[in-house]
Design a protein around this motif. Structure first.
Motif, PDB file in Angstrom:
ATOM      1  N   VAL A 257       0.860  -1.185   0.000  1.00  0.00           N
ATOM      2  CA  VAL A 257       0.000   0.000   0.000  1.00  0.00           C
ATOM      3  C   VAL A 257       0.901   1.241   0.000  1.00  0.00           C
ATOM      4  O   VAL A 257       2.024   1.199   0.489  1.00  0.00           O
ATOM      5  N   PRO A 258       0.409   2.345  -0.555  1.00  0.00           N
ATOM      6  CA  PRO A 258       1.284   3.509  -0.748  1.00  0.00           C
ATOM      7  C   PRO A 258       1.383   4.451   0.455  1.00  0.00           C
ATOM      8  O   PRO A 258       1.406   5.666   0.300  1.00  0.00           O
ATOM      9  N   TYR A 259       1.415   3.903   1.648  1.00  0.00           N
ATOM     10  CA  TYR A 259       1.628   4.738   2.833  1.00  0.00           C
ATOM     11  C   TYR A 259       2.330   3.916   3.899  1.00  0.00           C
ATOM     12  O   TYR A 259       2.249   2.696   3.908  1.00  0.00           O
ATOM     13  N   HIS A 260       3.009   4.600   4.780  1.00  0.00           N
ATOM     14  CA  HIS A 260       3.489   3.979   6.008  1.00  0.00           C
ATOM     15  C   HIS A 260       3.802   5.071   7.020  1.00  0.00           C
ATOM     16  O   HIS A 260       3.812   6.257   6.698  1.00  0.00           O
ATOM     17  N   PHE A 261       4.007   4.638   8.235  1.00  0.00           N
ATOM     18  CA  PHE A 261       4.305   5.546   9.330  1.00  0.00           C
ATOM     19  C   PHE A 261       5.738   5.319   9.777  1.00  0.00           C
ATOM     20  O   PHE A 261       6.183   4.177   9.895  1.00  0.00           O
ATOM     21  N   GLU A 262       6.427   6.422  10.018  1.00  0.00           N
ATOM     22  CA  GLU A 262       7.787   6.345  10.537  1.00  0.00           C
ATOM     23  C   GLU A 262       7.817   7.061  11.879  1.00  0.00           C
ATOM     24  O   GLU A 262       7.330   8.187  12.003  1.00  0.00           O
ATOM     25  N   PHE A 263       8.369   6.402  12.868  1.00  0.00           N
ATOM     26  CA  PHE A 263       8.536   6.996  14.198  1.00  0.00           C
ATOM     27  C   PHE A 263      10.027   7.026  14.495  1.00  0.00           C
ATOM     28  O   PHE A 263      10.715   6.021  14.307  1.00  0.00           O
ATOM     29  N   THR A 264      10.525   8.172  14.919  1.00  0.00           N
ATOM     30  CA  THR A 264      11.951   8.319  15.185  1.00  0.00           C
ATOM     31  C   THR A 264      12.194   8.817  16.597  1.00  0.00           C
ATOM     32  O   THR A 264      11.330   9.444  17.217  1.00  0.00           O
ATOM     33  N   LYS A 265      13.386   8.508  17.078  1.00  0.00           N
ATOM     34  CA  LYS A 265      13.812   8.959  18.401  1.00  0.00           C
ATOM     35  C   LYS A 265      15.261   9.418  18.303  1.00  0.00           C
ATOM     36  O   LYS A 265      16.082   8.740  17.691  1.00  0.00           O
TER      37      LYS A 265
END
Length: 129
Positions: free
Chosen positions: A50-58
């Motif tokens: 699918v053409p989306y994703h979530f990125e979480f950074t620290k």
């Protein structure tokens, strides 16, 4: 025009807790992760194909705190009753209880859950119009 690919990126103080919420609770896949990339650690979650994703950074030494309001939402539209009910049950089984929505509109046909950073996810029992 080609469909756009979307990455929603935001910082967090709680990568492990977010992994549990978005993968263990919502059922998204861990698509990738990194450590020590220019001082950042991160995870990417979504669904393959699918053409989306979530990125979480620290970033070590850079606390980011919680969501600024209770009305910061990501909404997933789930029209199928069985799939919607299964999604709710998976969230509850993973230890995440629904919370009342700040905007009562979302409580009419959905359930709202708060992630470990205070951002909210609505599982809306409706089709995207």
């Amino acid at each position: 025009m080609q469909p756009l690919t979307v990455r929603v990126a935001r910082p967090s103080d709680n990568l492990d807790a977010l992994r549990q919420f978005y993968c263990g609770g919502l059922g998204l896949e861990l698509l990738g992760e990194f450590a020590g990339h220019d001082g950042f650690d991160g995870i990417m979650v979504g669904q393959r194909g699918v053409p989306y994703h979530f990125e979480f950074t620290k970033k070590a030494g850079h606390p980011v705190g919680r969501a600024p309001t209770e009305d910061n939402l990501i909404v997933f539209y789930i029209p199928d009753q069985t799939e919607w009910s299964t999604s709710i049950a998976r969230m509850v089984s993973a230890g995440f209880a629904p919370v009342p929505s700040f905007n009562p509109y979302w409580d009419r046909n959905g359930k709202t859950f708060e992630d470990p950073d205070g951002y909210r996810v609505v599982l809306q029992h409706a089709a995207w119009e």
